[in-house]
Design an enzyme around this catalytic site. Structure first.
Site, PDB file in Angstrom:
ATOM      1  N   LYS A 138       5.768  13.339  25.112  1.00  0.00           N
ATOM      2  CA  LYS A 138       5.524  12.244  24.156  1.00  0.00           C
ATOM      3  C   LYS A 138       4.871  11.047  24.850  1.00  0.00           C
ATOM      4  O   LYS A 138       3.933  10.457  24.306  1.00  0.00           O
ATOM      5  CB  LYS A 138       6.827  11.838  23.461  1.00  0.00           C
ATOM      6  CG  LYS A 138       7.252  12.875  22.432  1.00  0.00           C
ATOM      7  CD  LYS A 138       8.232  12.348  21.406  1.00  0.00           C
ATOM      8  CE  LYS A 138       8.330  13.345  20.255  1.00  0.00           C
ATOM      9  NZ  LYS A 138       9.348  13.026  19.292  1.00  0.00           N
ATOM     10  N   LYS A 217       1.842  22.731  20.021  1.00  0.00           N
ATOM     11  CA  LYS A 217       2.988  22.662  19.093  1.00  0.00           C
ATOM     12  C   LYS A 217       2.688  21.705  17.943  1.00  0.00           C
ATOM     13  O   LYS A 217       2.258  20.574  18.178  1.00  0.00           O
ATOM     14  CB  LYS A 217       4.238  22.171  19.837  1.00  0.00           C
ATOM     15  CG  LYS A 217       5.426  21.904  18.920  1.00  0.00           C
ATOM     16  CD  LYS A 217       6.457  21.023  19.595  1.00  0.00           C
ATOM     17  CE  LYS A 217       7.556  20.532  18.672  1.00  0.00           C
ATOM     18  NZ  LYS A 217       7.198  19.589  17.624  1.00  0.00           N
ATOM     19  N   LYS A 220       4.821  16.034  14.108  1.00  0.00           N
ATOM     20  CA  LYS A 220       4.483  14.893  13.252  1.00  0.00           C
ATOM     21  C   LYS A 220       3.732  13.841  14.045  1.00  0.00           C
ATOM     22  O   LYS A 220       2.805  13.225  13.561  1.00  0.00           O
ATOM     23  CB  LYS A 220       5.762  14.266  12.699  1.00  0.00           C
ATOM     24  CG  LYS A 220       6.507  15.165  11.754  1.00  0.00           C
ATOM     25  CD  LYS A 220       7.696  14.402  11.158  1.00  0.00           C
ATOM     26  CE  LYS A 220       8.923  15.276  11.154  1.00  0.00           C
ATOM     27  NZ  LYS A 220       9.879  14.955  12.215  1.00  0.00           N
TER      28      LYS A 220
HETATM   29  P1  ATP Z   1       8.090  14.262  16.285  1.00  0.00           P
HETATM   30  O1  ATP Z   1       6.652  14.507  16.633  1.00  0.00           O
HETATM   31  O2  ATP Z   1       8.336  12.897  15.679  1.00  0.00           O
HETATM   32  O3  ATP Z   1       9.047  14.586  17.418  1.00  0.00           O
HETATM   33  P2  ATP Z   1       8.480  16.853  15.146  1.00  0.00           P
HETATM   34  O4  ATP Z   1       7.349  17.340  14.349  1.00  0.00           O
HETATM   35  O5  ATP Z   1       8.618  17.365  16.542  1.00  0.00           O
HETATM   36  O6  ATP Z   1       8.444  15.258  15.093  1.00  0.00           O
HETATM   37  P3  ATP Z   1      11.317  16.748  14.717  1.00  0.00           P
HETATM   38  O7  ATP Z   1      11.878  15.921  13.606  1.00  0.00           O
HETATM   39  O8  ATP Z   1      11.344  16.168  16.095  1.00  0.00           O
HETATM   40  O9  ATP Z   1       9.810  17.140  14.334  1.00  0.00           O
HETATM   41  O10 ATP Z   1      12.024  18.149  14.749  1.00  0.00           O
HETATM   42  C1  ATP Z   1      12.820  18.627  13.656  1.00  0.00           C
HETATM   43  C2  ATP Z   1      13.093  20.102  13.878  1.00  0.00           C
HETATM   44  O11 ATP Z   1      11.881  20.849  13.684  1.00  0.00           O
HETATM   45  C3  ATP Z   1      13.580  20.429  15.293  1.00  0.00           C
HETATM   46  O12 ATP Z   1      14.580  21.417  15.187  1.00  0.00           O
HETATM   47  C4  ATP Z   1      12.359  20.992  15.983  1.00  0.00           C
HETATM   48  O13 ATP Z   1      12.694  21.902  17.007  1.00  0.00           O
HETATM   49  C5  ATP Z   1      11.659  21.689  14.823  1.00  0.00           C
HETATM   50  N1  ATP Z   1      10.220  21.755  15.059  1.00  0.00           N
HETATM   51  C6  ATP Z   1       9.368  20.703  15.136  1.00  0.00           C
HETATM   52  N2  ATP Z   1       8.124  21.134  15.368  1.00  0.00           N
HETATM   53  C7  ATP Z   1       8.183  22.494  15.453  1.00  0.00           C
HETATM   54  C8  ATP Z   1       7.211  23.528  15.667  1.00  0.00           C
HETATM   55  N3  ATP Z   1       5.940  23.236  15.832  1.00  0.00           N
HETATM   56  N4  ATP Z   1       7.643  24.808  15.698  1.00  0.00           N
HETATM   57  C9  ATP Z   1       8.954  25.123  15.515  1.00  0.00           C
HETATM   58  N5  ATP Z   1       9.908  24.199  15.296  1.00  0.00           N
HETATM   59  C10 ATP Z   1       9.540  22.895  15.265  1.00  0.00           C
HETATM   60 MG    MG Z   2      10.101  16.426  17.798  1.00  0.00          MG
END
Ligand code: ATP
Ligand code: MG
Length: 348
Positions: A138, A217, A220
């Protein structure tokens, strides 16, 4: 009576294998997971966490929360945070979270979580957090390297441990954070006696890391996400913008690590997936054509959820009442655990 419960594939009759350890528990299996209101929920969130969490709510006592305290590490606009919280609530309910089976609440409604996070933080070696990839990824992407972002895994440990969770459905990016939680259980229990319960991750192989528009990956905060509830035109534009190589239409295309195929496997029928894989290998079909098919499959897959979401959006009082009554139940449980922790460390 103490029952022993071993989770095996037989309990989860689906195509993909699970990475999960044996779980011993007294009473119903407790399932916990959270999702940050840090942006629009995307296909990675759905397949990596929400779908398995929704399946698991049939099998135990589920606690799912909107991780608004965590989202403060990246969202600084209060109105935006509130809007994201509302959207996460609608999205998760529309996708199948059943408030009759699961508790569903805001992280910030449970004050004990931050107290437990502090108590755990005094036992957390710096080196344990310094090794965490998520912080490095990050900050490398330009997110402010704050103490909150660095200490994120400790707050996450508190979230998990305060409900005495057995199983935590997450994407693979959270595996290391689960290991931090497990390390902290050992450290706490060695120091103060057997107080905290050891949780296990629940990671589905086939959806562990859903790829984004750039093949990395989907996240968000990385600007590479495809939202679950995008408008039709916006969804099409995004999918048509998936990065591809410059292989000519007539030539075979690499199947390995293709984000188009990676996403298509999640939303299309096995027959359609097999056909696309065959056409990747044989050549003669261009990426534009594959992307159009991917768009159609994504749009169709989420159609029933879109209808349900529209109905929920028209009833904000219902959504708020779910979050409020769930928070009361979660809080009662959290306070019980916290009372044990306070007594163990000498806080009266
Ligand atoms: P941020 O970028 O703000 O960290 P994020 O997209 O990674 O957001 P989170 O809210 O951090 O989403 O994660 C919520 C859940 O979704 C977690 O269990 C995380 O492991 C899962 N997750 C997030 N992105 C992925 C992905 N690309 N593939 C599989 N699981 C995911
Ligand atoms: Mg995340």
């Amino acid at each position: 009576m103490t029952r022993k419960f071993i989770i095996s594939r037989a309990h989860f009759p689906c195509r993909s294998p699970f990475i999960i350890e044996a779980v011993r528990y007294t009473g119903p299996m407790r399932i916990l997971s959270g999702i940050q209101p840090s942006g629009t929920l995307h296909l990675g969130n759905y397949f990596g966490m929400m779908k398995p969490a929704i399946e698991l709510q049939e099998r135990g006592e589920a606690f799912y929360f909107i991780a608004d305290l965590h989202a403060l590490t990246t969202v600084r606009d209060p109105q935006m945070l509130a809007a994201h919280c509302r959207d996460v609530a609608l999205d998760f309910l529309a996708c199948g979270l059943d408030p009759a089976k699961s508790r569903f609440f805001r992280q910030s409604s449970i004050p004990g979580v931050t107290e437990l996070a502090w108590i755990l933080s005094v036992l957390t070696p710096m080196g344990l957090l310094e090794r965490c990839h998520s912080y490095k990824d990050k900050t490398a992407k330009g997110i402010a390297p704050t103490h909150g972002l660095f200490a994120y895994p400790v707050l996450m440990a508190a979230d998990i441990l305060i409900y005495e969770s057995d199983v935590v459905p997450v994407g693979r990016d959270q595996k290391q954070h689960l290991e931090v939680t497990r390390d902290l259980v050992i450290k706490f229990n060695e120091a103060y006696g057997e107080v905290l319960k050891m949780p296990s991750p629940h990671i589905q192989d086939s959806t562990a890391i859903v790829p984004g528009l750039d093949g990395a990956k989907m996240s968000k905060s990385y600007g590479n996400a495809i939202g679950i509830f995008e408008e039709e035109k916006a969804l099409k534009k995004k999918i048509m913008g998936i990065q591809t190589d410059s292989t000519p239409i007539a030539d075979p295309k690499p199947v390995e690590n293709s984000p188009i195929l990676g996403l298509y496997r999640l939303v299309a029928t096995p027959k359609d997936v097999a056909l696309m894989e065959e056409q990747f290998r044989s050549g003669g079909v261009g990426y534009g054509d594959f992307k159009k098919r991917l768009f159609e499959a994504v749009w169709t897959f989420f159609a029933p959820f879109r209808e349900r979401r529209a109905a929920l959006a028209a009833d904000p009082a219902f959504v708020e009442s779910v979050l409020k009554s769930s928070a009361e139940k979660a809080n009662a449980l959290a306070e019980k655990t916290l009372a044990k922790v306070r007594a163990a460390v000498g806080l009266r």
